[in-house]
Write a protein that holds these residues in place. Structure first.
Motif, PDB file in Angstrom:
ATOM      1  N   ASP A 108       0.836  -1.209   0.000  1.00  0.00           N
ATOM      2  CA  ASP A 108       0.000   0.000   0.000  1.00  0.00           C
ATOM      3  C   ASP A 108       0.867   1.253   0.000  1.00  0.00           C
ATOM      4  OD1 ASP A 108      -1.916   1.936   0.250  1.00  0.00           O
ATOM      5  OD2 ASP A 108      -2.749   1.173   2.136  1.00  0.00           O
ATOM      6  N   GLU A 109       1.002   1.838  -1.179  1.00  0.00           N
ATOM      7  CA  GLU A 109       1.833   3.036  -1.297  1.00  0.00           C
ATOM      8  C   GLU A 109       1.189   4.258  -0.655  1.00  0.00           C
ATOM      9  OE1 GLU A 109       0.718   4.441  -5.799  1.00  0.00           O
ATOM     10  OE2 GLU A 109       2.175   2.833  -5.534  1.00  0.00           O
ATOM     11  N   LYS A 110      -0.058   4.151  -0.248  1.00  0.00           N
ATOM     12  CA  LYS A 110      -0.723   5.262   0.435  1.00  0.00           C
ATOM     13  C   LYS A 110      -0.633   5.128   1.951  1.00  0.00           C
ATOM     14  CE  LYS A 110      -3.764   6.078  -3.385  1.00  0.00           C
ATOM     15  NZ  LYS A 110      -4.750   5.369  -4.117  1.00  0.00           N
ATOM     16  N   ARG A 112       0.788   5.336   5.479  1.00  0.00           N
ATOM     17  CA  ARG A 112       1.753   6.236   6.114  1.00  0.00           C
ATOM     18  C   ARG A 112       3.075   5.521   6.389  1.00  0.00           C
ATOM     19  NH1 ARG A 112       3.308   5.763  11.114  1.00  0.00           N
ATOM     20  NH2 ARG A 112       1.624   4.342  11.582  1.00  0.00           N
ATOM     21  N   SER A 115       4.696   4.304   2.535  1.00  0.00           N
ATOM     22  CA  SER A 115       4.603   5.044   1.274  1.00  0.00           C
ATOM     23  C   SER A 115       5.971   5.376   0.690  1.00  0.00           C
ATOM     24  CB  SER A 115       3.770   6.313   1.441  1.00  0.00           C
ATOM     25  OG  SER A 115       4.405   7.215   2.318  1.00  0.00           O
ATOM     26  N   ASP A 116       6.914   5.791   1.512  1.00  0.00           N
ATOM     27  CA  ASP A 116       8.232   6.143   0.977  1.00  0.00           C
ATOM     28  C   ASP A 116       8.972   4.923   0.438  1.00  0.00           C
ATOM     29  OD1 ASP A 116       8.458   5.285   3.703  1.00  0.00           O
ATOM     30  OD2 ASP A 116      10.474   6.129   3.803  1.00  0.00           O
ATOM     31  N   CYS A 118       7.554   2.167  -0.893  1.00  0.00           N
ATOM     32  CA  CYS A 118       6.897   1.806  -2.157  1.00  0.00           C
ATOM     33  C   CYS A 118       7.283   2.780  -3.265  1.00  0.00           C
ATOM     34  CB  CYS A 118       5.377   1.803  -1.990  1.00  0.00           C
ATOM     35  SG  CYS A 118       4.757   0.604  -0.800  1.00  0.00           S
ATOM     36  N   THR A 119       7.264   4.061  -2.966  1.00  0.00           N
ATOM     37  CA  THR A 119       7.599   5.090  -3.956  1.00  0.00           C
ATOM     38  C   THR A 119       9.054   4.965  -4.401  1.00  0.00           C
ATOM     39  OG1 THR A 119       5.948   6.570  -3.017  1.00  0.00           O
ATOM     40  CG2 THR A 119       7.664   7.584  -4.358  1.00  0.00           C
TER      41      THR A 119
END
Length: 189
Positions: A108-110, A112, A115-116, A118-119
């Motif tokens: 889950d790139e969303k 908290r 996210s970093d 995954c991105t």
């Protein structure tokens, strides 16, 4: 010994995530899965969030190692190198979503917490693919970074498709053939 114990903590964390998910997993769960006290787990991670992040970092780094290896294998045709990079991403997604609906939370790139990670992972794949397309050239009107983005979009689309692994080879071969520099320029029609 320290790395082995950290790996054991991360393995136990993964086991707990498959059963309970990120929110419901506790440090007690991780310790019980390992067969140690909770204080023993705290010697290797600060808290549950730290354990989950380190686990995600390990999984994503393992996939990046496979992607880098594929990109660097100059003995393979360009399409195979590109497919190797895409396979690293697809395999990570299919493994995590296949083991348990809960482990898919690590994608889950969303979120908290992740996210970093995954991105950064997708950014690294984009860099590898851009390098491959810079090396071989692309069709008229397509920049290497655009070709990389198109390939990433392809694999992201396949992530939810039935028979995704079987579709990757023909889909990536067709896509790469169209993106290579020796492909005919698009007509104005």
């Amino acid at each position: 010994m320290g790395t082995d114990r950290l790996d054991a903590v991360l393995d136990a964390t993964y086991d707990c995530l498959t059963r309970y998910g990120v929110r419901r997993t506790t440090m007690d769960d991780i310790a019980t899965t390992m067969g140690v006290s909770r204080s023993a787990v705290y010697q290797y991670v600060r808290n549950k969030d730290d354990a989950v992040r380190r686990l995600a970092e390990r999984l994503y780094e393992q996939a990046l190692v496979r992607a880098r290896r594929a990109a660097a294998d100059t003995g393979l045709p360009h399409a195979d190198r590109v497919r190797g990079v895409l396979t690293a991403k697809l395999d990570l997604v299919l493994e995590l979503s296949g083991d348990s609906p809960h482990t898919a939370e690590l994608l889950d790139e969303k979120a908290r917490l992740l996210s970093d990670i995954c991105t950064s992972f997708v950014g690294e794949l984009r860099t590898l693919l851009t390098g491959l397309f810079t090396e071989t050239g692309t069709a008229a009107g397509v920049r290497p970074a655009q070709a990389a983005d198109i390939c990433i979009a392809l694999v992201m689309g396949l992530e939810r498709a039935p028979y995704a692994r079987e579709l990757l080879a023909p889909a990536s071969n067709a896509l790469v053939a169209g993106l290579l520099g020796d492909a005919p320029a698009p007509s104005g029609h």
